[in-house]
Design an enzyme around this catalytic site. Structure first.
Site: not given
Ligand code: F6P
Length: 328
Positions: A15, A76, A107, A130, A132, A134, A176
């Protein structure tokens, strides 16, 4: 002793997060400063598998420090989880003469980099990017501070309409499976209650708190809910639950979603990303690998990536206590 590393790749993966561009800029300019070639790897590991590379010099990163997203794009990538995918990626790096790379991501991206290093022995250094927060080994990831500022700004706006109509709002924020955004932005925005996965205090407590709040004369309320919270109900189900048990409340829901990942990075994130980018390149040239650059007590430090991805940062208990006192 001169470093064996002559060409460094830089990649953003997973992300996106505000400040990734500032980190790319720092990596590219540090390479230029130290007279090492630098190559941008586009679309995360997907671009590594496809050989989507472009040479970068100090001028390639003009005017990006203030931009959200990532000029290198991100993805991803499922194929990188396969041995065949990683082999293709390695072949492309070798063909391009890339000796080492800096991975900016979370991660999942670090995990991929570690496996890759184990298989092909190519040096890697991580920069935590990120929203998050985390990742263990850094008190702040690149993008976290900007996301907090964005969330607080949006909740301030929601509060205007909430108080005009005497309403209760459930505001769902990202993160997340952790509650760092919810807790910090919740305190910053003056939320009535904050629901995070690390502290599931149950729905009874939420009802009690909302009852108390009405009785004490509050006309509107904001409840911040982390997307990964463990109440077993999503924000829309929470709305129904409260309406059923406390019909006195007029409830609305706002899911903030991906706007939390956009926008220009805060000054804090720009400075953090710049410091981390410089250290990442220096670390590679010092012969280091499998480490992540982090910040602790305002010092830039290195932590083994294996630790960074395993030990998640702990939620701040002191902040939980502050949030409880503030809802009085
Ligand atoms: O890891 C960053 C994040 O924005 C999280 O907070 C969220 O759960 C996830 O990515 C959303 O992922 P995507 O953009 O693939 O929907």
């Amino acid at each position: 002793m001169a470093s064996k590393i002559k060409k460094i790749g830089v990649i953003t993966s997973g992300g996106d997060a505000p400040g990734m561009n500032a980190a790319i800029r720092a990596v590219v300019r540090t390479c230029a400063y130290l007279k090492v070639e630098c190559v941008g790897i586009y679309r995360g590991y997907e671009g590594m598998i496809d050989g989507d590379f472009k040479a970068m010099d100090a001028r390639s990163v003009n005017n990006i420090i203030n931009k959200g997203g990532t000029i290198l794009k991100s993805a991803r990538c499922a194929e990188f989880r396969t041995k065949e995918g990683r082999q293709k990626a390695y072949d492309n790096l070798k063909a391009a003469g890339i000796d080492a790379f800096v991975v900016i991501g979370g991660d999942g991206s670090f995990n991929g980099a570690l496996i890759f290093n184990k298989e092909f022995d190519i040096p890697i250094i991580g920069i935590p990017g990120t929203i998050d927060n985390d990742i263990f080994g850094t008190s702040s990831t690149v993008g976290f501070d900007t996301a907090l500022n964005t969330v607080v700004e949006v909740i301030d706006k929601i509060r205007d309409t909430a108080s005009s109509h005497n309403r209760l709002f459930f505001v769902e924020v990202m993160g997340r499976d952790v509650g760092h955004i919810a807790l910090n932005a919740g305190v910053g925005a003056g939320a009535e209650e904050i629901l995070i996965p690390e502290e599931n205090l149950g729905l009874e407590r939420l009802l009690e708190s909302l009852k108390r709040s009405k009785a004490s004369g509050k006309s509107s309320s904001i409840v911040v809910v982390a997307e990964g919270d463990k109440t077993g109900r999503n924000v829309f189900e929470l709305k129904e639950y409260v309406e059923e048990h406390l019909p006195i409340y007029d409830v609305r829901v706002s899911v903030l979603g991906h706007l939390q990942r956009g926008g220009p990075p805060s000054c804090f994130d720009r400075v953090l990303a710049s410091r981390m980018g410089v250290r990442a390149v220096e670390a590679l040239l010092e012969g280091k690998t499998n480490l992540m650059v982090g910040i602790q007590d305002n010092n830039i430090i290195l932590t083994p990536i294996s630790k960074a991805i395993k030990g998640h940062t702990k939620i701040d208990k002191e902040l939980i206590r502050v949030s409880e006192i503030m809802t009085t």
